[in-house]
Design an enzyme around this catalytic site. Structure first.
Site, PDB file in Angstrom:
ATOM      1  N   ASP A  94       6.192  -6.984   8.483  1.00  0.00           N
ATOM      2  CA  ASP A  94       5.780  -5.522   8.512  1.00  0.00           C
ATOM      3  C   ASP A  94       4.858  -5.049   9.396  1.00  0.00           C
ATOM      4  O   ASP A  94       4.074  -5.869  10.347  1.00  0.00           O
ATOM      5  CB  ASP A  94       4.953  -5.016   7.207  1.00  0.00           C
ATOM      6  CG  ASP A  94       6.148  -5.248   6.091  1.00  0.00           C
ATOM      7  OD1 ASP A  94       6.938  -5.612   6.239  1.00  0.00           O
ATOM      8  OD2 ASP A  94       5.530  -4.744   5.052  1.00  0.00           O
ATOM      9  N   ASP A  95       4.874  -3.663   9.704  1.00  0.00           N
ATOM     10  CA  ASP A  95       4.056  -2.861  10.681  1.00  0.00           C
ATOM     11  C   ASP A  95       4.204  -2.927  12.126  1.00  0.00           C
ATOM     12  O   ASP A  95       3.492  -2.325  12.932  1.00  0.00           O
ATOM     13  CB  ASP A  95       2.385  -3.053  10.411  1.00  0.00           C
ATOM     14  CG  ASP A  95       2.106  -2.933   8.962  1.00  0.00           C
ATOM     15  OD1 ASP A  95       2.904  -2.203   8.160  1.00  0.00           O
ATOM     16  OD2 ASP A  95       0.964  -3.149   8.533  1.00  0.00           O
TER      17      ASP A  95
ATOM     18  N   HIS B 289       9.903   1.164   7.643  1.00  0.00           N
ATOM     19  CA  HIS B 289       8.826   1.149   7.184  1.00  0.00           C
ATOM     20  C   HIS B 289       8.021   2.281   7.095  1.00  0.00           C
ATOM     21  O   HIS B 289       6.828   2.421   7.452  1.00  0.00           O
ATOM     22  CB  HIS B 289       7.919  -0.121   7.521  1.00  0.00           C
ATOM     23  CG  HIS B 289       6.839  -0.491   6.728  1.00  0.00           C
ATOM     24  ND1 HIS B 289       6.784  -0.776   5.565  1.00  0.00           N
ATOM     25  CD2 HIS B 289       5.505  -1.027   7.262  1.00  0.00           C
ATOM     26  CE1 HIS B 289       5.438  -1.247   5.280  1.00  0.00           C
ATOM     27  NE2 HIS B 289       4.579  -1.125   6.169  1.00  0.00           N
TER      28      HIS B 289
ATOM     29  N   HIS C 168       3.273   4.820   8.904  1.00  0.00           N
ATOM     30  CA  HIS C 168       2.292   4.210   8.005  1.00  0.00           C
ATOM     31  C   HIS C 168       1.484   5.165   6.972  1.00  0.00           C
ATOM     32  O   HIS C 168       0.740   4.747   6.448  1.00  0.00           O
ATOM     33  CB  HIS C 168       1.542   3.123   8.533  1.00  0.00           C
ATOM     34  CG  HIS C 168       1.490   1.906   7.923  1.00  0.00           C
ATOM     35  ND1 HIS C 168       0.849   1.958   6.610  1.00  0.00           N
ATOM     36  CD2 HIS C 168       2.354   0.662   7.760  1.00  0.00           C
ATOM     37  CE1 HIS C 168       1.145   0.663   5.862  1.00  0.00           C
ATOM     38  NE2 HIS C 168       1.798  -0.097   6.507  1.00  0.00           N
TER      39      HIS C 168
ATOM     40  N   HIS D  91       2.875 -10.053   8.927  1.00  0.00           N
ATOM     41  CA  HIS D  91       2.859  -8.990   9.609  1.00  0.00           C
ATOM     42  C   HIS D  91       2.834  -9.536  10.978  1.00  0.00           C
ATOM     43  O   HIS D  91       2.399 -10.447  11.548  1.00  0.00           O
ATOM     44  CB  HIS D  91       1.604  -8.214   9.352  1.00  0.00           C
ATOM     45  CG  HIS D  91       1.380  -7.601   8.154  1.00  0.00           C
ATOM     46  ND1 HIS D  91       1.057  -8.382   7.028  1.00  0.00           N
ATOM     47  CD2 HIS D  91       1.553  -6.508   7.484  1.00  0.00           C
ATOM     48  CE1 HIS D  91       1.011  -7.347   6.005  1.00  0.00           C
ATOM     49  NE2 HIS D  91       1.418  -6.256   6.379  1.00  0.00           N
TER      50      HIS D  91
HETATM   51 ZN    ZN Z   1       2.632  -1.843   6.257  1.00  0.00          ZN
END
Ligand code: ZN
Length: 441
Positions: A253-254, A303, A307, A394
């Site tokens: 993620d991210d 995603h 954020h 991540h």
């Molecule tokens: Zn995230």
């Protein structure tokens, strides 16, 4: 009093209407429906699950096959009276559909049993339907060249042998392979082949199903040709996925971030793929890396744009976060994600309803955003892992990258196959299908 009743009825009516509309919108997304009809008489019980597609021509093919089978069954069981009065003749057709860009694979499994049958009878038939040309397809339509058929047959035979040694009647298989179009279908991960129990040794009553990946030396996967013409989506690398192996998905993620490139390299060296849930506001900066990621066979998911805590946003803001990310990915690298991972794994009905994407959470949290020691991340990602687990990491920390170097070989050693989320879903579907087929009914 009367007024209240009228209002009550009105509310009920509106509610029904809303439910109906809701149902309609759900059905619009798929090009088929499955309908089960059960018919019982004194001597027989029939249960038929039938596919209703948007193509009337295909529907006629399906109906024709089912009616033929039904007629055969009724003929066969006619005039036979059971010694055991309570036992009835049983007829069952189960249908599964695999949908890809241009094809619908309708697989129908017929199971018959009862006093007239010395052993239960099984049969599987597939209609591989080209939805654009509106006609049936066969293996011949996908061969890379005419000479591909023989090596393909040998490869498929050896896969069947691996699955069930000496089960297959090799002579009959040789004769029917390529001719019998009913034993071949497409899934979103590749090609599948089935054999009817009639081609198997007498004491074997299950179906056998084996699969070949999209990229293989004998067959063209239909989208592959188009991609080359359009020169848009980069080509994916050859990788063999075996639906029968324990499978898990690594997800990041991210990102992207300065560590993503090296993470891609680690995945590539280990010949595995993962799914990256990316932020829309990073797409332009990391455009080339994202392209490479997709070219290597990895999957991208949404995603949000920057954020924000999606479940706390208004519907309008929420849609903007999701849509902007979809749009920029489409614009920059011609890619359209199908999964959404809500930020902080926090989801609600509003997100499900407004995102038009499938929500993808995880089952294993490595907590790599908090844990600083790579070895502890490795432990969390490799301990007590089971089939179909989805691991959250991540690609924004150096320690995650360092941990990954140990995580992949460890998981592979435990016998896991590392796939993308879409692949994981497809494996689940194929496995359920195989399970259904061999337990049927
Ligand atoms: Zn995230």
């Amino acid at each position: 009093m009367k007024k209240k009743i009228i209002i009550g009825i009105l509310c009920l009516w509106i509610l029904t209407l809303l439910l109906f509309l809701y149902k309609e919108t759900i059905q619009k997304n798929t090009s088929y429906e499955l309908e089960t009809i059960i018919q019982e008489t004194e001597n027989t019980v029939q249960s038929i699950t039938k596919a209703k597609t948007k193509d009337s021509k295909l529907n006629r093919e399906i109906t024709k096959y089912i009616e033929e089978k039904q007629e055969e069954f009724l003929d066969f069981t006619k005039n036979k009276t059971s010694l055991y009065l309570l036992e009835r003749e049983e007829f069952n057709i189960d249908t599964n559909i695999f949908e890809t860009k241009e094809y619908l694979s309708v697989t129908m499994m017929t199971y018959q049993n009862g006093p007239s049958f010395s052993v239960p009878s099984n049969e599987i038939k597939t209609i591989l339907w080209n939805t654009k040309k509106r006609r049936k397809s066969t293996i011949q339509d996908f061969l890379r060249s005419k000479d591909s058929l023989e090596p393909l047959r040998q490869e498929v035979f050896s896969l069947f042998e691996k699955e069930c040694p000496h089960c297959l009647n090799s002579e009959r298989f040789k004769q029917e392979f390529g001719e019998d179009s009913t034993s071949f279908f497409l899934t979103s991960t590749g090609f599948s082949f089935t054999v009817n129990p009639s081609l198997l040794q007498e004491d074997y009553h299950d179906y056998l199903i084996v699969s070949l990946p999209k990229k293989n030396p004998y067959l063209f996967y239909p989208e592959e040709k188009e991609e080359k013409e359009e020169d848009s989506q980069p080509e994916t690398k050859k990788r063999v996925i075996d639906p029968s192996l324990p499978s898990i998905a690594l997800t990041f993620d991210d990102g992207p971030s300065p560590y993503t490139e090296e993470i891609l390299k680690i995945l590539e060296e280990n010949e595995v793929n993962a799914t990256f849930f990316i932020l829309g506001n990073k797409v332009t900066t990391y455009k080339e890396i994202l392209k490479k990621s997709v070219a290597n066979g990895n999957e991208l998911g949404n995603h949000s744009y920057n954020h924000q805590w999606l479940s706390r946003l208004s519907t309008k803001e929420l849609e903007k976060q999701i849509d902007q990310t979809q749009e920029i990915l489409q614009k920059e690298i011609h890619y359209t994600p199908t999964f959404l991972r809500p930020t902080y794994g926090s989801t609600n009905r509003r997100i499900t309803k407004n995102s038009h994407l499938e929500i993808a959470l995880w089952t294993v949290d490595t907590k790599d955003w908090r844990i600083r020691n790579p070895d502890r991340i490795v432990l969390r990602a490799t301990h007590n892992i089971k089939d179909f687990d989805i691991i959250l990491m991540h690609d924004t920390y150096e320690r995650s990258k360092d941990a990954l170097k140990k995580i992949i070989p460890n998981l592979k050693k435990q016998g896991f196959q590392l796939v993308t989320l879409s692949e994981l879903q497809e494996i689940k579907k194929i496995r359920e299908y195989i399970k259904d087929a061999s337990l049927n009914p």
